[in-house]
Design a protein around this motif. Structure first.
Motif, mmCIF file in Angstrom:
data_model
loop_
_atom_site.group_PDB
_atom_site.id
_atom_site.type_symbol
_atom_site.label_atom_id
_atom_site.label_comp_id
_atom_site.label_asym_id
_atom_site.label_seq_id
_atom_site.Cartn_x
_atom_site.Cartn_y
_atom_site.Cartn_z
ATOM 1 N N TRP A 348 11.387 -1.724 -24.171
ATOM 2 C CA TRP A 348 11.896 -1.794 -22.799
ATOM 3 C C TRP A 348 11.135 -0.771 -21.962
ATOM 4 N N TRP A 349 11.051 -1.009 -20.678
ATOM 5 C CA TRP A 349 10.311 -0.116 -19.793
ATOM 6 C C TRP A 349 10.903 -0.220 -18.389
ATOM 7 N N SER A 350 10.750 0.829 -17.601
ATOM 8 C CA SER A 350 11.237 0.822 -16.226
ATOM 9 C C SER A 350 10.437 1.823 -15.407
ATOM 10 N N SER A 351 10.418 1.617 -14.086
ATOM 11 C CA SER A 351 9.675 2.469 -13.161
ATOM 12 C C SER A 351 10.424 2.569 -11.842
ATOM 13 N N LEU A 352 10.259 3.708 -11.191
ATOM 14 C CA LEU A 352 10.745 3.920 -9.828
ATOM 15 C C LEU A 352 9.573 4.454 -9.015
ATOM 16 N N GLU A 353 9.289 3.807 -7.872
ATOM 17 C CA GLU A 353 8.163 4.213 -7.037
ATOM 18 C C GLU A 353 8.611 4.401 -5.587
ATOM 19 N N TYR A 354 8.042 5.426 -4.953
ATOM 20 C CA TYR A 354 8.172 5.634 -3.511
ATOM 21 C C TYR A 354 6.808 5.340 -2.899
ATOM 22 N N ARG A 355 6.728 4.328 -2.049
ATOM 23 C CA ARG A 355 5.460 3.895 -1.482
ATOM 24 C C ARG A 355 5.444 4.157 0.024
ATOM 25 N N TRP A 356 4.307 4.655 0.497
ATOM 26 C CA TRP A 356 4.134 4.976 1.911
ATOM 27 C C TRP A 356 2.825 4.372 2.387
ATOM 28 N N PHE A 357 2.926 3.376 3.254
ATOM 29 C CA PHE A 357 1.756 2.737 3.865
ATOM 30 C C PHE A 357 1.312 3.621 5.025
ATOM 31 N N PHE A 358 0.335 4.504 4.751
ATOM 32 C CA PHE A 358 0.027 5.560 5.709
ATOM 33 C C PHE A 358 -1.235 5.308 6.539
ATOM 34 N N TYR A 359 -2.030 4.281 6.208
ATOM 35 C CA TYR A 359 -3.233 4.045 6.996
ATOM 36 C C TYR A 359 -3.563 2.563 6.995
ATOM 37 N N GLY A 365 -5.347 -6.214 8.626
ATOM 38 C CA GLY A 365 -4.076 -6.463 7.962
ATOM 39 C C GLY A 365 -3.942 -5.753 6.643
ATOM 40 N N GLY A 366 -4.833 -4.826 6.341
ATOM 41 C CA GLY A 366 -4.780 -4.098 5.088
ATOM 42 C C GLY A 366 -4.981 -2.615 5.301
ATOM 43 N N GLY A 367 -4.816 -1.859 4.224
ATOM 44 C CA GLY A 367 -4.988 -0.423 4.344
ATOM 45 C C GLY A 367 -4.654 0.293 3.057
ATOM 46 N N LEU A 368 -4.263 1.551 3.174
ATOM 47 C CA LEU A 368 -4.027 2.420 2.036
ATOM 48 C C LEU A 368 -2.542 2.726 1.897
ATOM 49 N N VAL A 369 -2.080 2.703 0.662
ATOM 50 C CA VAL A 369 -0.682 3.014 0.343
ATOM 51 C C VAL A 369 -0.679 4.123 -0.702
ATOM 52 N N SER A 370 -0.007 5.215 -0.407
ATOM 53 C CA SER A 370 0.140 6.293 -1.392
ATOM 54 C C SER A 370 1.484 6.137 -2.090
ATOM 55 N N THR A 371 1.530 6.545 -3.354
ATOM 56 C CA THR A 371 2.699 6.264 -4.187
ATOM 57 C C THR A 371 3.037 7.450 -5.080
ATOM 58 N N LEU A 372 4.331 7.723 -5.184
ATOM 59 C CA LEU A 372 4.885 8.607 -6.212
ATOM 60 C C LEU A 372 5.607 7.733 -7.234
ATOM 61 N N PHE A 373 5.382 7.944 -8.533
ATOM 62 C CA PHE A 373 6.053 7.089 -9.511
ATOM 63 C C PHE A 373 6.617 7.888 -10.674
ATOM 64 N N PHE A 374 7.637 7.301 -11.288
ATOM 65 C CA PHE A 374 8.246 7.830 -12.512
ATOM 66 C C PHE A 374 8.468 6.666 -13.456
ATOM 67 N N ASP A 375 7.941 6.771 -14.690
ATOM 68 C CA ASP A 375 8.050 5.718 -15.696
ATOM 69 C C ASP A 375 8.812 6.232 -16.912
#
Length: 433
Positions: A348-359, A365-375
């Protein structure tokens, strides 16, 4: 006389009014504005973005240059056609376990985001590792718009990391394997695009695997005297026909830069080798979900992901093929560990991510997304072992990721994961979950 009296009364009233105003102005107490209240909820939601902003400070110089001199648009002009339906991208891997790597990617997709695509990829490393693949898809008008796809790929990996299977992986003793692979897979969507929420796909594949002792330094010699057993089919060239089916639900608001929605994927695959006497075969079942929740601050998203998997042999005397076992580690599951760090029959596996589309690149219609994650996740041979901690906790990892996304597709991501065993850098392309 009357006019003089009226004028006198008017002057007296104006003077009295002025005196009252002056008195009021001089006696009114000036009270300071109340102190601003701290919105704790908003502070909590903004805190991860503040951390990401600090962590990606070096990137802002590059982003500024891209924006200031329109470099991104110029790069697009060099590597894409005018309609931006075809692109060629050189690939340079400056460092890695297999040494520097070089290659290229050709992609065709018209219209963008449709099943009509052709992707050709080739990469070679200085140590002799290489991979090559061709992937094509086509919408079938005569089949109510259903889509068919065909992919062909081959690779040689001379220093694949191997930590054993089952309880052997807890020792963290690293060996090297050499794996030669050939994969041919055809698939067909079973539901019409007029039913966008429900998904169904059938696939038929042929896979060839040969696993031997690896080539490289810094790892114990893997042979019959090693403290861990070899993977099923070791020192054999085995041929595997494969049948698969995938059923799911998809309510995402977009295929890339997703801000809200839910995805559920259930997949079953069956295989049995064709070589007499080898006795490897079985089935694998996986179920995964993804949930996107928009946050109050603009362009912020919480992403939850989880999954379970099971691999079973057809007969008690059969071994489950190595590529059919459940695996944690790598670019998608437990990103702070290398590929195949934990391998067993159940997981089994799980993840939590906080994503911020900052640019956002203007007009694309595209750009950069920075992410914090915990698995977090676990493998085991039975259900009881799946929830038994090892050394006081489940395997876990935290990290940062930089994603390149467009509203129609997730183009790629660079991830740095940290776990109790160290730091792991990984790359991912195109996968939803």
């Amino acid at each position: 006389m009357v006019r003089a009296a009226v004028l006198a009364i008017g002057l007296v009233w104006c003077g009295a009014a002025h005196a009252q105003t002056t008195e009021t102005a001089t006696t009114t107490e000036v009270r300071p504005d109340p102190p601003a209240r701290v919105d704790l909820g908003r502070v909590i939601l903004d805190a991860p973005a503040g951390f990401l902003e600090v962590a990606f400070v070096p990137l802002y110089v590059t982003v500024y240059a891209l924006d200031r001199y329109s470099l991104f648009e110029r790069i697009l002009d060099v590597f894409t056609n005018e309609e931006q339906t075809m692109a060629y991208l050189p690939i340079v891997i400056p460092l890695g376990r297999s040494g520097p790597g070089f290659g290229g990617l050709f992609a065709y997709n018209a219209p963008l985001g449709s099943p009509n695509r052709l992707i050709v990829l080739g990469i070679a490393n200085v140590n002799g590792d290489w991979t090559a693949s061709v992937d094509g898809g086509l919408r079938l008008p005569f089949a109510s718009g259903r889509a068919a796809s065909l992919s062909v790929g081959a690779s040689v990996d001379r220093d694949q990391r191997f930590f054993g299977i089952g309880t052997e992986t807890r020792n963290a003793t690293e060996f090297l394997l050499r794996q030669n692979s050939i994969d041919v897979e055809a698939s067909l969507t079973l539901l019409s695009p007029s039913v966008p929420v429900l998904t169904a796909e059938a696939s038929l594949a042929y896979r060839r695997r040969r696993i031997e002792s690896g080539e490289g330094t810094g790892s114990p010699i893997f042979d019959e005297d090693a403290p861990v057993r070899g993977p099923p089919g070791f020192n054999q060239g085995l041929d595997y026909p494969e049948l698969g089916i995938q059923l799911g639900v998809d309510t995402r608001d977009s295929f890339g830069l997703t801000s809200r929605g839910f995805v559920l994927q259930n997949r079953a695959r069956l295989t049995q080798d064709l070589n007499p006497g080898s006795g490897t075969g079985g089935a694998t079942l996986t179920s995964e979900f993804g949930l996107w929740l928009p946050l109050l601050p603009r362009n912020r998203t919480l992403f939850f992901r989880g999954g379970i998997g099971s691999s079973i042999p057809f007969r008690n005397r059969d071994d489950i093929p190595f590529h059919f076992l459940q695996s944690l580690g790598g670019a998608s599951r437990l990103r702070g560990y290398p590929d195949n760090r934990f391998v067993d029959e159940l997981a089994w596996w799980s993840s939590l991510e906080y994503r911020w589309f900052f640019y956002e690149w203007a007009g694309t219609g595209g750009g950069l997304v920075s992410t914090l994650f915990f698995d977090v996740g676990q493998t085991g041979p039975d259900l009881e072992d799946l929830f038994r901690t090892s050394a006081g906790n489940f395997p876990w990892s935290v990290g940062l990721a930089l994603r390149v996304e467009q509203s129609l597709i997730m183009l790629g991501r660079l991830q740095v994961g940290v776990s109790p065993e160290g730091v792991q850098i990984s790359f991912g392309i195109g996968d939803v979950l």
